[in-house]
Design a protein around this motif. Structure first.
Motif: not given
Length: 384
Positions: A137-152, A156-168
């Motif tokens: 259970i602990g391993i599954a919880a850690m993997i899920t939490a880390v991956f979701w943080v990375l995805q988030h 966010q970085r992709q949204r920033l890139i999209d905003d920069l491209v749109a601004a450009r």
């Protein structure tokens, strides 16, 4: 999230490595003639083939990847229940679930894999141990939490890139529009100060020629009109290519202004006087072109709008600046009543725009019935 082949490759390689290690552990610890061992290794081989087919056909699977992953999960659960040694294969499958499935399906798949690992571990344990339940259970919880943080963070970085491209893109479009407006303004100023004034002179000359038709004077006026037309044609070609006025070719600003005054007097009858004050300094090419255009527009206004009888053009060298003054004795006007949309007042805004491009300024003094005084000044060394 965009597809990253290196991440896919790492997960796939990890899965096959864990599958091979688990199979080797089963083969080393159990008799190969044992039915459970044969069944476990057979299911492991089936899982390897199924997983390998998905890797080979990864791009072709496309939207069908969740279906393929569901089959892999089902076979993996059966394999872990048969031989708990294959529990490690669940780890890379957690990542695949997180990458390919929506949140509800991720939670269900993680719960299924975790339950299978716990059940397999408890089945072979001599003494029930809480760690056999808590660790998966602990391993599954850690993997899920880390991956979701990375995805988030990636989202966010992709949204920033999209905003920069749109601004450009927006900035590029704005610069394009600004460039088009600036070029339109330049052509409008050139047309007003050259072609429009030239056509006005041609019209006046031809009208005068018509009134004295058949005489030597009419032929002289017609010849002057033709000469003005030729000059305007040359000027049109020059300003289309953003070149300096023809009068400045190989000549100083003072010589060009002196020639302008002489031509204006000869063609229009306006008594035009040119004066130069101070020691000539190095007037830049752009500043000289602007001051000449300002003088052309001012004299044309004196003839066409003011009905002046005399105009005085003074070029003053002031050390750190060059000043051009044009005074006429015409009917004058109210400077506050001129400008775009107020009759034929494009000349003054056009002069100010020209001067602003070389760091210069324009001052106008006039009253109805009292003539007009125009002063243009450009700092020495300022270039557009």
């Amino acid at each position: 999230m965009g597809e990253r082949s290196w991440l896919n490759g790492a997960m796939h390689a990890g899965f096959f490595l864990l599958l091979a290690a688990s199979a080797a552990r089963v083969a080393a610890r159990h008799e190969l003639t044992d039915r459970l061992t044969v069944a476990a290794l057979s299911v492991a081989a089936l899982l390897a083939v199924l997983y390998g087919a998905g890797v080979v056909l990864w791009r072709r699977l496309g939207a069908a990847r969740p279906v393929w992953l569901g089959l892999v999960l089902g076979v993996t659960v059966a394999l872990v229940l048969l031989a708990p040694s294959f529990a490690w294969c669940a780890v890379p499958l957690y990542f695949l679930c997180l990458r390919l499935l929506p949140t509800p399906a991720v939670l269900a798949s993680a719960a299924l894999l975790t339950a299978a690992v716990i059940a397999g571990q408890l089945r072979i344990a001599d003494v029930p141990d809480p760690s056999l339940v808590l660790a998966p259970i602990g391993i599954a919880a850690m993997i899920t939490a880390v991956f979701w943080v990375l995805q988030h963070e990636i989202a966010q970085r992709q949204r920033l890139i999209d905003d920069l491209v749109a601004a450009r893109d927006s900035l590029a479009a704005s610069q394009l529009r600004a460039g088009a407006l600036e070029e339109r303004g330049r052509l409008a100023r050139e047309i007003h100060d050259t072609l429009a004034q030239g056509l006005s002179s041609i019209s006046m000359l031809l009208q005068a020629a018509d009134r004295s038709w058949g005489t030597d004077r009419s032929r002289t006026l017609a010849a002057q009109a033709a000469a003005v037309a030729d000059e305007n044609l040359a000027e049109a070609r020059r300003f289309v290519h953003d070149l300096s006025p023809a009068r400045l070719d190989g000549r100083s600003l003072a010589d060009a202004l002196r020639d302008l005054c002489a031509d204006t007097g000869r063609r229009t009858g306006l008594r035009t006087v040119f004066r130069e004050v101070g020691e000539p300094a190095g007037t830049g090419e752009a500043a000289a072109a602007v001051l000449l255009r300002v003088a052309e527009a001012a004299l044309a206004n004196a003839v066409e709008h003011a009905g002046a009888a005399e105009a005085v053009v003074t070029l003053s060298h002031l050390g750190d600046a060059v000043s051009l003054d044009v005074r006429d004795d015409g009917r004058g006007f109210d400077p506050a009543a001129t400008g775009p949309g107020r009759g034929r007042g494009f000349g003054l805004p056009g002069m100010r725009d020209r001067l602003a491009r070389v760091g210069g300024s324009l001052a106008v003094e006039s009253r109805p019935g009292e003539g007009t005084a125009l002063a243009a000044s450009v700092p020495i060394g300022e270039e557009s």
